[in-house]
Design an enzyme around this catalytic site. Structure first.
Site, PDB file in Angstrom:
ATOM      1  N   ASP A 192     -10.962 134.990   6.265  1.00 19.86           N
ATOM      2  CA  ASP A 192     -12.260 134.887   5.600  1.00 19.86           C
ATOM      3  C   ASP A 192     -13.213 136.018   5.977  1.00 19.86           C
ATOM      4  O   ASP A 192     -14.229 136.220   5.314  1.00 19.86           O
ATOM      5  CB  ASP A 192     -12.941 133.550   5.960  1.00 19.86           C
TER       6      ASP A 192
ATOM      7  N   ASP B  75     -13.632 129.846   7.977  1.00 23.93           N
ATOM      8  CA  ASP B  75     -13.408 129.661   9.404  1.00 23.93           C
ATOM      9  C   ASP B  75     -12.276 130.514   9.947  1.00 23.93           C
ATOM     10  O   ASP B  75     -12.130 130.652  11.152  1.00 23.93           O
ATOM     11  CB  ASP B  75     -13.118 128.187   9.728  1.00 23.93           C
TER      12      ASP B  75
ATOM     13  N   ASP C  72     -14.455 127.477   1.789  1.00 22.73           N
ATOM     14  CA  ASP C  72     -13.087 127.152   2.137  1.00 22.73           C
ATOM     15  C   ASP C  72     -12.927 125.637   2.061  1.00 22.73           C
ATOM     16  O   ASP C  72     -13.916 124.893   2.105  1.00 22.73           O
ATOM     17  CB  ASP C  72     -12.785 127.674   3.551  1.00 22.73           C
TER      18      ASP C  72
END
Length: 949
Positions: free
Chosen positions: A662, A658, A347
């Site tokens: 996800d 996070d 990410d």
């Protein structure tokens, strides 16, 4: 009659008008549902909660710990060992069987504890849901349990509230939502009511609010369109439940080794029993039964009993090592899998970037200035283009602009325990930090500019203004405004140049618009700043409105960004050098993602969007993931497709993240890595590894540890298997060549074995434990991060390793039988010792063989003398094993238990010289192998040839 529309009927409510959605849900925007309607709908659609499967009973979880080939073999070994003890009664208790049972139970207990914490992601999702919600029912405002929310409910949202369900906005007043946990968007999203005619990604549905997100500013009223598992967060929970449990490469390979050893065990037992019965003169039921017991016991000796325990122990030690490098391991097997990862899908927000808005640029009439520093810490210089100091007219303009940015602001910058943080909107906080960097102090600004009015931000106006009395010029009111540059420019009639106000020409407007586009192309979020003065008497009138936002004086543009982590670029370069491909997968805007990726050296700036992925076939996606390293505006489904496409390319994928969005990809990836500081509970519970410092560089450090640990696992596998094969070959060829080496019973009746079953089992206990564990903590090879990742299909024991294992086993067997022959009358080498003496010598030689072999096992290629004393634990383990063996040779009650006799110094020297041959044979083989490989292996771009483990 309740005419509520279903989820399918309410599909894409963002594309419909608010009135159409309300009509379809049979709800009134002011009075909401009636209590009777709400009860009926609750009975039909169920509680507004995430579904969770009932956990399996404890007994099933416990039994699952034994569903492993090696564990089953160990249980069989324990039963056979116990049976052997029952018949021979050669010790007070069946110590071997008890030890094996203890190993199995210890592994089962550790596995059960790990699994008990592994399936908590859905529970964490439930915790994110609001406990209570404010709704309008029967025309009155009331607070109810969030679980009682139903489609059609009118919910009220204010700053700080968590949204209890997915809802379509019907009213929004300066409403901003933090949607990063769901969409990955790093900035608060401004909401609006107007329908969106096209189908857009989740992050662009500005007229929707979603369960689990929070309001950061303003207020709103919305009609609920989905609850429970029908919400976006519920869909993620459903994907999370459906994601298959992935076995790691080490788990798969150890299962293969277990099956192979199982087959070898059966073959050895059958061949050994058949050989003895055919070659030796065996008479009577008792003798035949002894042969059967011996054959099975020998087969048990072929299994490295300590393997599962040692693997667990080494991985546990790896967990401690990684914790020191800020990587917290949730599943032991993840230690080695990370070391074999060849793709890290990361990410952007908070992982590669700091997740802190920072003003980088301010442009005024006199030019462009750049801010140093990042994050919330107000440390960092201010410099003009070329690095020159900001002074003269440019300094005056910059200070006036930053004063407006600081005052037209509702955030606060606070310091606690030496750490600075922003309270309030992160964009407004970044403006305050920039003002402090320029030397503007809060106390001085507070003393001069007292706020007397405010026109709050509106998504329709895209502006915010505050009105202040000017302490330096009594009788004057100052309007300070910030907002979208294009909107602000339309309200401006003049521009500040130095200390003068000049008319704003059309040509100058065009220049400012071009500068704004230039900043946007640098992935900077832009804001315009302006001011005007009002007469003092205005303060006594009614509240200020947006009528004051005209005839403004343009002050300048600021450009801000969530900057990359300082150490992220170096970490990415190191990852690439180790053959690992970093990929950015983010919910943020494509331009922002591309610029950050280019700054980090991650790609050439090309980005694929979620909308593009949506239109791709599996074949097109497979091709795209080969070439593109930046994916922006992606949804949870897109992340899953990307991970699966990479896995179809036979890549071992590590996925970092996070947010809630996800979680499915974290669970599906070969190794999931969650952020410990910014990460949600959902992502942490779904991951295999949690980064305590949210630092991408820690991933690379963990990769290094993972590679070193995997190399150590290979070391002790090499050691255990070669040692056990040496025992098997000794017994097999000892029986086959019994007459040739003088191994016959007194009087010519019956048969004699090279070693007793108890002696074999003792060798396994003494040499398979401590030395193998010591190999598991061997220091990492210096070139471990200059090697490519282990190929996904490569077995834990390669053909070259098997060749070395068999060679070592053959040398051990040959040397042991030579010593046995030399100690017995007759045979090829004439001796004069008794059977007990000869067996003790063979017993000692085979034990010493294995202690010399532990140094061989450190590498198939590097000399045993390289870093010979680097591992003090290895020397301590070898010393302990030697002392224990000496006890068996000299302690009277152990002599009786293991049928040994005293040996002299010359005997020990003879055994040691013969046993050392395994070291010299392997050293010669390694030397030849290094010469051949180094002569043919090309160097890399730096002229370095890969080191070999």
């Amino acid at each position: 009659m309740d005419s509520t529309m279903s989820r399918t009927e309410a599909a894409e409510p963002h594309r419909q008008t608010a009135d159409d959605v309300l009509a379809a849900l049979d709800s009134d925007p002011r009075s909401g549902l009636t209590q009777r309607q709400a009860r009926q709908r609750l009975d039909r659609v169920g509680a507004n909660a995430l579904a969770a499967e009932s956990p399996p009973p404890a007994w099933k979880k416990i039994l699952a710990q034994f569903a492993n080939v090696l564990v089953i073999l160990l249980l069989v070994a324990a039963l056979i060992s116990a049976g052997l003890w029952l018949f021979e009664r050669d010790s007070a208790l069946p110590f071997e069987a008890m030890a094996i049972f203890a190993i199995v139970l210890l592994n089962a207990a550790m596995g059960y504890i790990q699994d008990a914490r592994a399936e908590q992601a859905v529970a964490a999702l439930q915790k994110m849901s609001a406990a209570h919600a404010t709704v309008v029912r029967d025309g009155t405002r009331q607070s109810i349990l969030a679980t009682e929310i139903v489609p059609g409910d009118i919910i009220l949202i204010e700053e700080g509230d968590t949204v209890p369900a997915d809802a379509r906005l019907i009213e929004a007043v300066s409403l901003q939502m933090a949607e990063a946990p769901l969409t990955g968007e790093s900035l608060p999203v401004t909401k609006a009511v107007a329908p969106i005619p096209s189908d857009v990604p989740l992050g662009d549905r500005r007229n929707m609010i979603f369960s689990g997100t929070a309001a950061t500013y303003g207020r709103g009223r919305a009609v609920v369109v989905a609850t429970g598992m029908q919400t976006q967060i519920g869909r993620i929970a459903g994907m999370l439940e459906g994601a298959p449990e992935e076995t790691t490469p080490l788990q798969r390979e150890l299962d293969k080794v277990g099956r192979l050893l199982g087959a070898i065990v059966v073959v050895i037992a059958v061949v050994m029993i058949a050989t003895i019965l055919l070659v030796e003169n065996v008479h009577g039921i008792s003798a035949i039964f002894d042969v059967l017991i011996l054959g099975v016991a020998l087969a048990v000796a072929a299994i490295p009993e300590g393997l599962p325990a040692i693997v667990t122990a080494v991985l546990a030690i790896g967990v401690q090592r990684m914790a020191k490098r800020h990587a917290i391991i949730r599943h032991l097997a993840a230690v080695e899998t990370l070391g074999s990862a060849d793709v890290v899908a990361s990410d952007k927000t908070g992982t590669l970037t700091r997740n802190e808005m920072t003003v980088r640029v301010i442009i005024t009439a006199s030019g462009r200035a750049t801010f140093g520093g990042t994050g919330d810490d107000p440390q960092g210089g201010l410099s003009a283009d070329g690095g020159a100091a900001v002074d003269g007219d440019q300094l005056a303009e910059t200070l006036r602009a930053l004063t407006a940015a600081d005052r037209a602001n509702n955030a606060a910058l606070v310091e606690r325990d030496g750490r600075w943080s922003v309270q309030g909107d992160p964009t407004e906080g970044a403006l305050i930090v920039a003002a402090r960097k320029a030397g503007l102090e809060r106390e001085a600004l507070d003393a001069r500019f007292e706020r007397v009015g405010e026109v709050p931000f509106s998504s329709e106006r895209k502006l915010m203004s505050t009105v202040h009395s000017d302490g330096d010029e009594p009788g004057r009111l100052v309007v300070l405004t910030k907002g979208a540059p294009d909107v602000l420019l339309e309200r401006c009639s003049h521009e500040l140049a130095g200390n003068e106000v000049r008319p704003l020409s059309e040509a100058r407007r065009g220049e400012i618009a071009a500068l704004n586009d230039q900043l946007a192309g640098e992935a900077l979020r832009t804001l315009g700043l302006a001011f005007r003065t009002l007469p003092e008497e205005t303060a006594g009138t009614e509240a200020f409105d947006d009528g004051i936002e005209r005839d403004l004086v343009f002050l300048g543009l600021v450009g801000m960004i969530d900057p990359p982590r300082d150490e992220a670029r170096a970490a990415i370069e190191r990852a690439k050098a180790a053959g690992i491909r970093p990929i950015m997968i983010t919910g943020d805007h494509p331009v922002t993602a591309s610029v950050i990726a280019a700054e980090l050296g991650l790609s050439d700036g090309r980005a694929a969007t979620g909308a593009e992925l949506e239109a791709m076939s599996e074949e097109a996606l497979d091709e795209t993931v080969r070439e593109v390293s930046v994916f922006a505006r992606v949804s949870p489904e897109h992340k899953l497709r990307i991970v699966k496409a990479l896995q179809r390319h036979h890549k071992t994928v590590a996925m970092t993240g996070d947010g809630v969005n996800d979680a499915p990809a974290l669970k599906t990836a070969d190794i999931g890595i969650a952020m410990g500081i910014a990460g949600t509970d959902v992502s942490k519970q779904s991951a295999d590894i949690v980064l305590a410092d949210d630092n991408f560089a820690s991933i690379v450090a963990a990769v290094e540890e993972g590679r070193a640990i995997y190399a150590n696992i290979r070391k002790f596998l090499r050691y255990l298997l070669s040692s056990n094969i040496g025992e098997v070959m000794t017994m097999f060829f000892g029986v086959l060549l019994a007459e040739a080496i003088g191994l016959t019973a007194a009087g010519g009746g019956g048969f004699v074995l090279p070693l007793l079953a108890t002696q074999i089992l003792w060798i396994n206990l003494v040499t398979d434990g401590a030395p193998a564990l010591a190999l598991g903590v061997d220091p990492a090879d210096a070139g471990v991060m200059r090697q490519p990742p282990r190929p996904r299909g490569e077995r834990v024991i390669t053909p070259a390793m098997w060749a070395g294992i068999l060679l070592v086993g053959l040398v051990m067997a040959a040397g042991t039988l030579v010593v046995l022959d030399a100690c017995l009358p007759g045979g090829w080498i004439e001796g004069s010792g008794t059977i007990v003496y000869a067996q003790t010598m063979a017993f000692t030689t085979l034990t010493l063989f294995q202690l010399f072999n532990v140094f061989n096992a450190r590498s198939d290629h590097t000399s045993a003398f390289v870093g010979l004393f680097a591992n003090r634990w290895l020397w301590a383990a070898v010393g302990l094993s030697a002392v224990l063996h000496a006890a068996v040779v000299y302690v009277p009650f152990l002599q009786a238990a293991f049928s040994t006799t005293n040996l002299g110094a010359a005997d020990w020297l003879f055994c040691a010289v013969v046993a050392s041959s395994v070291l010299w044979v392997r050293e010669a083989g390694k030397f030849i192998g290094r010469a051949l490989v180094q002569g043919s292996r090309p160097a890399n771009a730096d002229g370095i040839k890969p080191s070999l483990q």
